[in-house]
Design a protein around this motif. Structure first.
Motif, PDB file in Angstrom:
ATOM      1  N   LYS A  11     -10.072  -9.166 105.743  1.00  0.00           N
ATOM      2  CA  LYS A  11      -9.558 -10.264 106.572  1.00  0.00           C
ATOM      3  C   LYS A  11      -8.798  -9.722 107.777  1.00  0.00           C
ATOM      4  N   TYR A  12      -7.940  -8.756 107.537  1.00  0.00           N
ATOM      5  CA  TYR A  12      -7.169  -8.150 108.626  1.00  0.00           C
ATOM      6  C   TYR A  12      -8.099  -7.407 109.583  1.00  0.00           C
ATOM      7  N   LEU A  13      -9.090  -6.699 109.035  1.00  0.00           N
ATOM      8  CA  LEU A  13     -10.018  -5.942 109.863  1.00  0.00           C
ATOM      9  C   LEU A  13     -10.811  -6.864 110.787  1.00  0.00           C
ATOM     10  N   ILE A  14     -11.381  -7.941 110.241  1.00  0.00           N
ATOM     11  CA  ILE A  14     -12.227  -8.801 111.067  1.00  0.00           C
ATOM     12  C   ILE A  14     -11.396  -9.562 112.098  1.00  0.00           C
ATOM     13  N   GLN A  15     -10.130  -9.876 111.763  1.00  0.00           N
ATOM     14  CA  GLN A  15      -9.244 -10.488 112.762  1.00  0.00           C
ATOM     15  C   GLN A  15      -9.001  -9.534 113.929  1.00  0.00           C
TER      16      GLN A  15
END
Length: 545
Positions: A9-13
């Motif tokens: 989630k953090y990566l794709i954000q």
């Protein structure tokens, strides 16, 4: 944890602003289980996704496609623009939308990692793995909602869920109670809760949730090996920690270093295992030859039998199978029983024992020479094993291989180009000047060596008048020393039926003067312009395994 829900989630954000507006130039695979999607925007870059184990995903500088052994994947989207990117609200599935009403789905379930191209209605158009199984089906999400926010925000709901799970293992229990908590997060939550009280576990979950909302990528190293990746502090892990600001850079570093160090450990273990196996084999062979040497020390006894028979010819006659004689060569004058061949005359029986003494002495000499070589190999192997144990990183292993390359080639640990080319077709030795000597193993390989693998300027050897191996001194147009030629001749004598003789005549010529008559049996050749050298059958100390 690089495919934990919160990490993804953090990566794709983080990647979303760069991905949106980029155009898919091509998607391809050129290594097992890895998909490369080349994208163009202000600059060219590559989205790399991998389906091995739990998989991984990150952006990297543009990867140039290999000219060979690459395969187009998802050609339907070449030229399409990315218009959105996000993660499924309840599961580890990254969704990237294109302006063609098609979508990439990158699924990172343990044991089920796969990548799909789907329509806007989630009909699977193409699958990276097992396409026949999935194409034409509708993609079904295993989870539609997550209880994570409820469990973090409501202690009573957490307590009821905790008490309803019968599993006594607290790590597995916590994973069942709270969605998107994996093994690593569960261990950290339980470590922070101290005694495992349900309220303390819930409060520790709240601490972790705060850190997940304020993530900081970290890699934990066991020596030089990257052991754990996390976006929260791992207080239960007592390892060196490196913090990295950008999550994409952190994941890419973790993946690359894991691959590099895994390759290092695998290569180190492979070399060490081979060296140890060779060492054990050498020890066993040394023990076996020690036994042979003890057996072959009967030469004096055979010679004594022959001398006693010659001294007592009057007491012997043909047809006797045994005789007892006084040892006239001993002060004690003990009696000795000597077995006889009834078909031989007394003199022939004596000559038979003299011949056995001669052969035994020759065999003993060969065994002792071989034992000497094996003991040298044993010492080298011990040294190499100790050295490789000291290698702690890839640079150490590289230096070890460079410094010990010749020994590693000789033991067959590192395959040179020649080894890869000829495999185990011939025996190989090193002689004076670093020249190689190749030896045929049977009639078929003799023909192969002489007719296919020998250069016309190589020296060719064969024991004269007896069966034996074809032997080639690999020198081409270079001139080997007299010592190298003699050593090659000794090898030819050794691998012949005259091995036990003290001196053997050996034919020497250039390979260009050796020909095979039409219809001749395997291993049979005709030699022109030959010279003959008299040599002692003997092997050099360095044989290439």
């Amino acid at each position: 944890m690089i495919t934990n829900y919160h990490t993804l989630k953090y990566l794709i954000q983080t990647l979303k602003p760069k991905l949106i507006g980029s155009v898919v130039v091509e998607a391809f695979t050129q290594e097992k289980d890895t998909l490369h999607i080349n994208l163009a925007k202000d600059e060219d870059f590559t989205l790399e996704v991998n389906a091995t184990g739990q998989g991984y995903i990150f952006l990297r500088p543009k990867l140039e496609r290999a000219r060979k052994n690459s395969l187009d994947i998802f050609p339907e989207v070449f030229g399409c623009e990315i218009i959105d990117a996000g993660i499924h609200r309840a599961d580890r599935i990254i969704e990237i939308s294109l302006n063609s009403n098609l979508k990439f789905l990158f699924q990172f379930f343990t044991g089920k990692v796969n990548f799909f191209l789907v329509s806007k209605d989630y009909e699977i158009i193409s699958s990276f793995k097992n396409p026949k199984e999935f194409e034409g089906r509708r993609f079904e999400f295993e989870k539609t909602e997550s209880n994570y926010d409820l469990m973090v925000g409501d202690f009573e709901e957490f307590r009821k869920a905790w008490e309803s799970v019968e599993n006594q293992n607290p790590v597995q229990k916590l994973i069942k109670v709270v969605d998107s908590v994996d093994v690593l997060l569960a261990r950290e939550i339980l470590y922070r809760s101290s005694d495992g009280d349900v309220e303390k576990i819930w409060k520790a979950l709240g601490e972790i949730d705060f850190e997940l909302k304020n993530p900081k990528p970290r890699i934990y190293y066991d020596g030089i090996f990257p052991r754990y990746f996390s976006i929260v502090e791992l207080k239960h892990v007592d390892l060196k920690k490196v913090e990295i600001e950008n999550i994409n850079d952190a994941i890419r570093r973790f993946v690359i270093e894991t691959k590099v160090n895994k390759n290092f450990y695998n290569e180190k273990k492979s070399i060490e295992d081979k060296l140890k196996n060779l060492y054990d084999k050498t020890i066993r062979t040394i023990e076996k030859i020690d036994e042979e040497i003890l057996e072959n020390r009967r030469a004096e006894q055979y010679e004594l039998y022959g001398s006693l028979l010659m001294a007592n010819l009057n007491s012997l006659k043909k047809g006797m199978s045994e005789i007892e004689l006084v040892n006239i060569f001993s002060d004690a004058g003990e009696k000795i029983k000597i077995k006889l061949d009834p078909s031989l005359t007394p003199v022939e029986n004596a000559e038979k024992y003299f011949e056995k003494a001669k052969k035994t002495r020759a065999s003993l000499k060969i065994a002792q020479e071989r034992l000497e070589r094996l003991k040298m190999n044993k010492e080298k192997l011990e040294m190499l094993i100790e050295k490789i144990k000291m290698c702690e990183r890839i640079d150490d292993l590289k230096k070890f291989k460079e410094q010990n390359l010749e020994d590693l080639k000789i033991f067959g640990i590192v395959k040179d180009k020649i080894s890869e080319k000829i495999g185990g077709k011939f025996r190989r030795f090193i002689v004076d000047g670093g020249f190689e000597v190749w030896v045929g193993k049977d009639s078929k390989s003799n023909d192969l060596l002489t007719l296919k693998y020998a250069d016309k300027e190589d020296y060719w050897f064969h024991a004269r008048g007896v069966s034996g191996a074809h032997v080639v001194l690999k020198c081409g147009k270079r001139q080997p020393s007299k010592k190298a030629i003699e050593q090659a001749g000794r090898i030819a004598a050794y691998f012949s039926q005259a091995r036990t003789s003290s001196l053997v005549p050996v034919v020497v010529t250039k390979r260009k003067y050796v020909r095979k008559p039409k219809g001749a049996p395997e291993g049979s050749v005709v030699v022109e312009r030959e010279e003959v050298i008299m040599v002692e059958p003997k092997l050099p100390s360095e044989e290439i395994e």
